[in-house]
Design an enzyme around this catalytic site. Structure first.
Site, short mmCIF file in Angstrom:
data_model
loop_
_atom_site.label_atom_id
_atom_site.label_comp_id
_atom_site.label_asym_id
_atom_site.label_seq_id
_atom_site.Cartn_x
_atom_site.Cartn_y
_atom_site.Cartn_z
N ASP A 51 0.80 -1.22 0.00
CA ASP A 51 0.00 0.00 0.00
C ASP A 51 0.84 1.27 0.00
OD1 ASP A 51 0.90 -0.53 2.57
OD2 ASP A 51 -1.06 -1.10 3.31
N ASN A 82 -7.11 -2.79 14.62
CA ASN A 82 -8.50 -3.15 14.33
C ASN A 82 -8.62 -4.37 13.41
OD1 ASN A 82 -7.72 -2.19 11.85
ND2 ASN A 82 -9.20 -0.49 11.77
N HIS A 129 -7.05 -4.72 10.45
CA HIS A 129 -6.87 -4.52 9.00
C HIS A 129 -5.60 -5.21 8.53
CE1 HIS A 129 -4.62 -0.42 9.67
NE2 HIS A 129 -3.71 -1.34 9.39
N GLU A 164 -9.75 -2.12 5.58
CA GLU A 164 -10.30 -1.76 6.88
C GLU A 164 -11.60 -2.52 7.16
OE1 GLU A 164 -8.53 -0.07 8.85
OE2 GLU A 164 -8.11 1.99 8.20
#
Ligand code: F6R
Length: 242
Positions: A67, A136, A138, A143
């Site tokens: 990314d 979280n 991801h 996400e």
């Protein structure tokens, strides 16, 4: 999924590097997927050390990154391009033509995405993929959501990711709100998937990944439960939360 609990971040990094080195030495051409962020940093140092000691060479390594932020100059200290060159590529003998990092051009985002998907199609399955995990859950920048992208896309970062990544920026306002990220199918398209997590902040995600018995789109890492040859490499703090 094989879970390896290491005594600390340093041991985790060393073991991670050794797993990569072992796989690298098996292949004439090695295709690897790489992650940025604080988790793999020390592991890259061990890879550089192995290169300097002539244990490995990157001459026949082909690398693809997960990314990159949208709207950040590629020379900015927080760009993932710069991260990869500073922390690995500038220190080893990799051929620059074999380095692929998502390159979101602001006025041509759609084209940038298409181009990266074309590159991924051409490269095909990687021999090994390194993944970090967000607090979280991801992976890459996929996400929690009610749907997950399979292929590369431009994504909105969640508030908690922006908060977590603000530690690298002067203020939270400076953290980009969008990124270009490999989708779930691409990020997990590898013979071996090495997932790494370090520190107390990752305890929730580590515990959830180990224990989940469902694929939960609100916890993207749970898709790893569908995959074979996943190694979850964690330090004690991430494992126990203490
Ligand atoms: C980075 C990436 C992210 C990070 C994750 C954890 O290329 O894809 O998923 O791996 O946000 O980041 P750190 O390692 O900084 O805790």
């Amino acid at each position: 999924m094989k879970v390896v609990v290491c005594k600390d971040y340093n041991e985790m990094s060393k073991i991670g590097a050794n797993i990569i080195i072992t796989e690298m030495l098996k292949k004439d051409v090695f295709k690897i997927g790489l992650a940025t962020g604080s988790t793999p940093k020390k592991m890259y140092e061990y890879l550089i050390e192995a290169y300097e000691n002539k244990v490995i060479s990157f001459k026949n390594v082909l690398s693809v990154n997960l990314d990159e932020y949208v709207g950040i100059d590629f020379n900015d200290n927080n760009s993932y391009h710069k991260f990869m060159f500073d922390n690995l590529f500038n220190h080893v003998d990799i051929n620059k033509e074999n380095i692929f990092i998502p390159t979101p051009k602001e006025n041509e985002l759609e084209k940038s995405v298409e181009e990266y998907n074309r590159i991924l199609d051409k490269i095909g399955k990687r021999n090994l993929q390194v993944l970090g995990m967000g607090n979280n859950g991801h992976i890459a920048f996929n996400e929690p959501s009610n749907k997950l992208n399979l292929r590369t896309s431009v994504v909105n970062l969640k508030k908690e990711t922006i908060e977590a990544n603000s530690r690298f920026f002067e203020s939270e306002e400076e953290v980009p709100t969008k990124a270009m990220s490999m989708g779930i199918a691409d990020a997990t398209n590898a013979d071996v998937i090495l997932v790494m997590a370090s520190g107390k902040g990752k305890h929730y995600a580590v515990k959830k990944l180990i224990n989940t018995e469902v694929v939960d789109l609100e916890f993207p890492a749970s898709v790893l439960k569908l995959k074979e040859n996943v190694i979850l490499l964690v330090d004690k703090e991430a494992y126990s939360g203490e």
